[in-house]
Enzyme design. Structure first.
Site, PDB file in Angstrom:
ATOM      1  N   LYS A 173       0.846  -1.193   0.000  1.00  0.00           N
ATOM      2  CA  LYS A 173       0.000   0.000   0.000  1.00  0.00           C
ATOM      3  C   LYS A 173       0.881   1.242   0.000  1.00  0.00           C
ATOM      4  CE  LYS A 173      -1.854   3.006   2.344  1.00  0.00           C
ATOM      5  NZ  LYS A 173      -1.956   3.959   1.231  1.00  0.00           N
ATOM      6  N   GLU A 381       8.644  16.632  15.476  1.00  0.00           N
ATOM      7  CA  GLU A 381       9.019  16.492  14.061  1.00  0.00           C
ATOM      8  C   GLU A 381       8.185  17.464  13.228  1.00  0.00           C
ATOM      9  OE1 GLU A 381       7.816  12.947  11.769  1.00  0.00           O
ATOM     10  OE2 GLU A 381       9.911  12.759  11.176  1.00  0.00           O
TER      11      GLU A 381
HETATM   12  P1  NAD Z   1       1.754   8.436   7.404  1.00  0.00           P
HETATM   13  O1  NAD Z   1       1.916   7.719   8.701  1.00  0.00           O
HETATM   14  O2  NAD Z   1       0.665   9.447   7.310  1.00  0.00           O
HETATM   15  O3  NAD Z   1       1.474   7.393   6.232  1.00  0.00           O
HETATM   16  C1  NAD Z   1       2.347   6.309   5.978  1.00  0.00           C
HETATM   17  C2  NAD Z   1       1.572   5.217   5.261  1.00  0.00           C
HETATM   18  O4  NAD Z   1       0.574   4.703   6.154  1.00  0.00           O
HETATM   19  C3  NAD Z   1       0.804   5.702   4.018  1.00  0.00           C
HETATM   20  O5  NAD Z   1       0.847   4.713   3.034  1.00  0.00           O
HETATM   21  C4  NAD Z   1      -0.598   5.866   4.552  1.00  0.00           C
HETATM   22  O6  NAD Z   1      -1.589   5.747   3.556  1.00  0.00           O
HETATM   23  C5  NAD Z   1      -0.680   4.704   5.517  1.00  0.00           C
HETATM   24  N1  NAD Z   1      -1.737   4.841   6.533  1.00  0.00           N
HETATM   25  C6  NAD Z   1      -2.315   5.973   6.993  1.00  0.00           C
HETATM   26  N2  NAD Z   1      -3.250   5.656   7.937  1.00  0.00           N
HETATM   27  C7  NAD Z   1      -3.242   4.314   8.059  1.00  0.00           C
HETATM   28  C8  NAD Z   1      -3.965   3.388   8.866  1.00  0.00           C
HETATM   29  N3  NAD Z   1      -4.869   3.798   9.749  1.00  0.00           N
HETATM   30  N4  NAD Z   1      -3.707   2.065   8.734  1.00  0.00           N
HETATM   31  C9  NAD Z   1      -2.755   1.637   7.863  1.00  0.00           C
HETATM   32  N5  NAD Z   1      -2.044   2.466   7.062  1.00  0.00           N
HETATM   33  C10 NAD Z   1      -2.282   3.791   7.164  1.00  0.00           C
HETATM   34  O7  NAD Z   1       3.191   9.048   7.056  1.00  0.00           O
HETATM   35  P2  NAD Z   1       3.581   9.955   5.800  1.00  0.00           P
HETATM   36  O8  NAD Z   1       2.992  11.302   6.028  1.00  0.00           O
HETATM   37  O9  NAD Z   1       3.291   9.239   4.532  1.00  0.00           O
HETATM   38  O10 NAD Z   1       5.170  10.021   5.947  1.00  0.00           O
HETATM   39  C11 NAD Z   1       5.827  10.911   6.771  1.00  0.00           C
HETATM   40  C12 NAD Z   1       6.279  10.241   8.054  1.00  0.00           C
HETATM   41  O11 NAD Z   1       7.052   9.103   7.743  1.00  0.00           O
HETATM   42  C13 NAD Z   1       7.183  11.113   8.898  1.00  0.00           C
HETATM   43  O12 NAD Z   1       6.821  10.979  10.261  1.00  0.00           O
HETATM   44  C14 NAD Z   1       8.566  10.517   8.673  1.00  0.00           C
HETATM   45  O13 NAD Z   1       9.492  10.729   9.712  1.00  0.00           O
HETATM   46  C15 NAD Z   1       8.243   9.083   8.511  1.00  0.00           C
HETATM   47  N6  NAD Z   1       9.313   8.393   7.791  1.00  0.00           N
HETATM   48  C16 NAD Z   1      10.129   7.554   8.484  1.00  0.00           C
HETATM   49  C17 NAD Z   1      11.172   6.901   7.831  1.00  0.00           C
HETATM   50  C18 NAD Z   1      12.069   5.960   8.569  1.00  0.00           C
HETATM   51  O14 NAD Z   1      12.724   5.158   7.911  1.00  0.00           O
HETATM   52  N7  NAD Z   1      12.135   6.001   9.886  1.00  0.00           N
HETATM   53  C19 NAD Z   1      11.385   7.120   6.474  1.00  0.00           C
HETATM   54  C20 NAD Z   1      10.538   7.988   5.792  1.00  0.00           C
HETATM   55  C21 NAD Z   1       9.491   8.614   6.467  1.00  0.00           C
END
Ligand code: NAD
Length: 480
Positions: A173, A381
């Site tokens: 996803k 963050e």
């Molecule tokens: P997000 O948590 O909003 O979304 C991440 C993924 O989860 C997306 O595919 C989203 O559709 C999905 N998602 C959202 N709600 C969900 C649910 N209830 N159940 C299952 N899946 C769900 O994050 P984002 O805005 O896409 O990315 C930014 C964040 O990611 C930042 O906090 C960043 O630090 C983090 N990040 C971490 C790393 C790492 O390796 N530690 C790398 C890149 C980004």
């Protein structure tokens, strides 16, 4: 007419329930594609397809699985300029970064193709003279990969490639904001000959289709990268349903600049960590802790770079900083800048939406100083081109400040003192430490992950990925 993107299940493209636009953040009136958003029934069909394909893929010899990954790597590399351009149009990072990330995804596929020829187990001396005792690693089963928008091709590649190499089938996803880049990666793998059902992609809302992936009984493991609240809620549900879970989440990564550092080099590296990809990296530098004797000199250098680096159209060659990914993200970043001012912070440069770049979601590279260590801007963050500068009276105070956060993803130190460099590598509580390098930027052949609230479960990347994507089977075999 914009391309219409669909979910991919069991070797076929699937319509979803409704169409939404995939917006170019540099020019929000342009839809780079339209997305047919899948719902829960599409997600269930994807899980069932992955489950049905598992027996065949598990039996496929590992080197044959690797051969498909190698072909996909070649295809992605051949397509890198098209894919990188689409990545830039969809996500907003610069073209150099978009093409670079695509090539890196190809290198990751090739790396895991190579690992399919490595030993997959060990023999052990048995207590019995007639027993041949060995253990080998086997796939876990069906893996759900849930990925964010900020590295729309590299992160999916470093989850999907090891999952497939080690014999798992996958339901992927991708984030809602980057379906076009996701489709390019999927197509490279499909065109390379991946059998149907082995990799399925669900385009849809996380809150809707994510629930299915976290709870469906046929999912064996979930690998997630994204924000902390979403990661933790997936972990709660998935653990309750007995699944293996790996989470990579947020960061508040510090760079520490000691008085003896090469300040030109430190400022350049901190600017890269804070402002490239518009600061939207989990490993981005968002706090700079500077020893007081060089505070002023360092601030001046960093401010000069923030002002000089071109903010603008990410497709233009000389652009260093592009837009942030969406209107919501822009608002969040601007809100944090305002919170910083209310908390007594002083904006040294930036602080606003760019005025001369039309409707694009451009936030000026921003440096804030005079914040207390308790301020939200110094602790939470932000995920935008914003960095807080905090002074420290000594190495000890700098490390204490650097560690004073619930996160623990990456950290960097600038110094020419070998003893302090080694001390820092010990003292700092993070998963990745850089000395005289920016806090961002990873190589794919070494373990990656964070400490404290940044990660949970075993490490990603390198050979460490094997820990998550396989399980041991131990075999006792007697001569009779
Ligand atoms: P997000 O948590 O909003 O979304 C991440 C993924 O989860 C997306 O595919 C989203 O559709 C999905 N998602 C959202 N709600 C969900 C649910 N209830 N159940 C299952 N899946 C769900 O994050 P984002 O805005 O896409 O990315 C930014 C964040 O990611 C930042 O906090 C960043 O630090 C983090 N990040 C971490 C790393 C790492 O390796 N530690 C790398 C890149 C980004």
């Amino acid at each position: 007419m914009a391309t219409e993107l669909r979910s991919y299940i069991d070797g076929n493209w699937h319509d979803g329930a409704r169409l939404v636009d995939d917006i170019n953040p540099a020019n929000p009136s342009e839809a780079v594609a339209q997305v047919s958003m899948g719902n829960t029934s599409v997600a269930v069909a994807a899980v069932e397809a992955a489950s049905a394909a598992f027996a065949g893929w598990r039996r496929t010899p590992a080197p044959a699985r690797g051969e498909i990954l190698r072909k996909a790597a070649d295809l992605l590399e051949q397509r890198a300029s098209t894919v990188g351009r689409d990545l830039t149009r969809e996500e907003g990072k610069t073209l150099v970064e978009g093409i670079g990330e695509t090539k890196r995804a190809a290198a990751i596929l090739r790396y895991y193709a190579g690992l399919t020829l490595e030993a997959d187990g060990q023999t052990y001396p048995s207590l019995s003279p007639k027993t041949f005792l060995f253990a080998r690693r086997e796939p876990i089963g069906v893996v759900a990969a849930i990925t964010p928008w900020n590295f729309p091709i590299a992160i999916p590649a470093w989850k999907i490639a090891p999952a497939l190499a080690y014999g798992n089938t996958v339901v992927w996803k991708p984030a809602e904001l980057v379906p076009l880049t996701a489709t390019h990666l999927l197509e490279a793998l499909v065109d390379a000959g991946l059998p149907k059902g082995v990799l399925n992609m669900v385009l849809g809302r996380g809150s809707e289709v994510g629930e299915v992936l976290a709870t469906h009984q046929a999912i064996d493991a979930i690998t997630f990268t994204g924000s902390n609240p979403v990661g933790r809620s997936i972990q709660r549900k998935a653990t309750e349903h007995g699944k293996k879970v790996q989470l990579e989440m947020g960061g508040k990564n510090p760079s520490v600049v000691l008085a003896d550092a090469n300040l030109d080099h430190a400022a350049e590296q901190v600017a890269r960590g804070a402002f490239l990809s518009a600061g939207q990296k989990c490993t981005a530098t968002s706090r700079v802790i500077v020893e007081e004797p060089v505070l002023r000199e360092f601030q001046d250098r960093l401010t000069a770079l923030a002002k000089a680096w071109k903010l603008g159209d990410p497709l233009e060659e000389d652009t260093k900083v592009g837009p942030v990914v969406s209107r919501d993200q822009m608002q969040t970043v601007l809100d944090y800048i305002q919170i910083g001012s209310q908390e007594g912070g002083r904006v040294l440069t930036g602080g606003e939406k760019a005025k001369d770049l039309g409707d694009g979601y451009y936030v000026q590279p921003t440096i804030i100083t005079d914040l207390s260590r308790e301020s939200r801007v110094a602790r939470e963050e932000i995920f935008g081109p914003v960095v807080a500068i905090l002074p420290a009276r000594s190495y000890e105070e700098a490390v204490a400040l650097a560690n004073d956060t619930p996160f623990g993803l990456t950290a960097s130190l600038f110094t020419n003192d070998l003893t302090k460099a080694l001390r820092f590598a010990n003292d700092i509580r993070v998963g990745v430490v850089k000395i005289n390098q920016e806090s961002a930027g990873l190589e794919f052949q070494v373990p990656f992950g964070g400490a404290k609230e940044s990660s949970s479960g075993s490490r990603e990347q390198g050979e460490a990925a094997k820990e998550f994507f396989t399980q041991w089977k131990t075999v006792y075999m007697d001569q009779v």
